[in-house]
Design an enzyme around this catalytic site. Structure first.
Site, short mmCIF file in Angstrom:
data_model
loop_
_atom_site.label_atom_id
_atom_site.label_comp_id
_atom_site.label_asym_id
_atom_site.label_seq_id
_atom_site.Cartn_x
_atom_site.Cartn_y
_atom_site.Cartn_z
N GLY A 159 0.75 -1.25 0.00
CA GLY A 159 0.00 0.00 0.00
C GLY A 159 0.78 1.30 0.00
N SER A 184 1.74 8.42 2.32
CA SER A 184 1.12 7.15 2.71
C SER A 184 1.65 6.69 4.06
CB SER A 184 1.44 6.05 1.69
OG SER A 184 1.03 6.42 0.39
N ILE A 185 0.75 6.20 4.90
CA ILE A 185 1.18 5.62 6.18
C ILE A 185 2.10 4.43 5.90
CG2 ILE A 185 0.42 4.43 8.26
CD1 ILE A 185 -2.13 6.16 8.17
N ASP A 202 -2.10 -7.90 -7.25
CA ASP A 202 -3.49 -7.52 -7.02
C ASP A 202 -3.95 -8.29 -5.79
OD1 ASP A 202 -6.24 -7.22 -6.96
OD2 ASP A 202 -6.54 -7.71 -9.08
N SER A 246 -12.69 2.72 -2.53
CA SER A 246 -14.12 2.70 -2.80
C SER A 246 -14.42 3.42 -4.10
CB SER A 246 -14.90 3.38 -1.66
OG SER A 246 -16.23 3.65 -2.08
N TYR A 250 -10.34 2.25 10.30
CA TYR A 250 -10.80 3.57 10.77
C TYR A 250 -12.06 3.41 11.60
CZ TYR A 250 -12.19 8.37 11.04
OH TYR A 250 -12.55 9.59 11.54
N TYR A 301 -18.08 8.74 4.96
CA TYR A 301 -17.26 7.55 4.75
C TYR A 301 -17.98 6.48 3.94
CZ TYR A 301 -12.93 5.18 6.09
OH TYR A 301 -11.67 4.61 6.08
N LYS A 306 -14.56 -1.54 6.34
CA LYS A 306 -13.66 -1.54 7.51
C LYS A 306 -14.21 -2.41 8.63
CE LYS A 306 -10.37 1.19 6.01
NZ LYS A 306 -9.03 0.64 5.69
N THR A 334 -3.53 11.60 4.01
CA THR A 334 -2.91 10.78 2.98
C THR A 334 -3.64 11.01 1.66
OG1 THR A 334 -4.40 8.93 3.44
CG2 THR A 334 -2.32 9.01 4.68
#
Length: 271
Positions: free
Chosen positions: A15, A21-22, A66, A98, A150, A160, A167, A199
């Site tokens: 990711g 990015s975290i 992927d 999403s 989250y 969201y 999540k 981010t």
């Protein structure tokens, strides 16, 4: 300051898209703490991001995969073990997307095909990743898997939309698979519920800037940064958290436990 917390450990970090990015921050901290690892992301994300720069910094190889494809995941674990010279000690799942949010669809008017994609990419990918590793026995005993989540999984945040359900499923998978992987190889599986963080993914959510300020005003410690989240995840990869598993761990400056703050009451003129 580095402490050698991951000295000799091998990992897979997914990711990392760019410096905001975290996952990018976690990769840098893992390198500082002595780990070797491979980097992975979806081929399309890699074309849009700057992951090659991170790979050079961390002396890490990139394996395109992927995360919704079990075939790609099998290659990811096989090649990672070959490159790193043994079983994997830690895995970061930092994967979420999403189409409904990206295309501006309201929660009350979701495209259900896109909804399925949200769930597949953002939640089922964790199960696929864990199941693949489980069947291949690719993660070392006492290994650690961390997925980023989250608080919309527990509380309603209108902006969201369908990611909230994704999540919630992600956290459920961590608990359920955490039990089985714990019994099988003492592998621990946790999710980290991070503060709103600017981010690329987070900033794409409508109203993010206002909510970032709101969360910062509610949390007694303020919002946790991406760098601080990286530190926390490193601790979960380390041997110091061997008995922590199946948990959803809030890393949000106390936001999740605070009802309201004086600063917010002043803003809305509550007396």
């Amino acid at each position: 300051m580095a402490y050698g917390l991951l000295q000799g450990k091998r990992g897979i970090i997914s990711g990392a898209l760019n410096e905001s990015s975290i996952a990018w921050k976690i990769a840098q901290r893992a390198k500082e703490e002595g780990a070797t690892f491979t980097l992975t992301n979806a081929p399309i994300a890699m074309r849009l991001g700057e992951i090659k720069q991170l790979a050079e910094q961390c002396n890490a190889e990139i394996i395109p995969a992927d995360a919704t494809s079990t075939e790609d995941l099998e290659k990811l674990f096989t090649q990672s073990q070959e490159i790193l010279g043994g079983k994997i000690d830690f895995v970061l799942h930092s994967i979420g997307m999403s189409p409904n949010i990206r295309k501006g669809r309201a929660y009350t008017d979701l495209n259900y095909e896109w909804y399925k994609q949200s769930v597949d990419i953002s939640a089922l990918s964790l199960h696929k990743m864990l199941q693949t590793a489980y069947k291949m026995d690719a993660i070392s005993e006492w290994g650690s898997v961390v997925a980023l989540t989250y608080m919309a999984a527990q509380r309603t945040f209108p902006f969201y939309t369908d990611m909230a359900e994704a999540k919630a499923m992600l956290e459920s998978i961590a608990r359920s698979f955490g039990y089985h992987y714990g019994k099988y190889r003492k592998v621990r599986v946790n999710t980290v519920s991070q503060s709103p963080t600017p981010t690329t993914a987070g900033s794409g959510i409508g109203g993010f800037d206002k909510f970032f300020g709101y969360a910062d005003a509610i949390a007694p410690l303020g919002n946790a940064t991406a760098d601080q989240c990286a530190d926390y995840c490193i601790s979960l990869f380390s041997d110091f958290t061997r008995m922590v598993t199946m948990q959803n761990l809030f890393h949000d400056g106390g936001f999740s436990m605070t009802g309201v703050s004086a600063e917010v009451m002043d803003l809305v003129n509550v007396k």
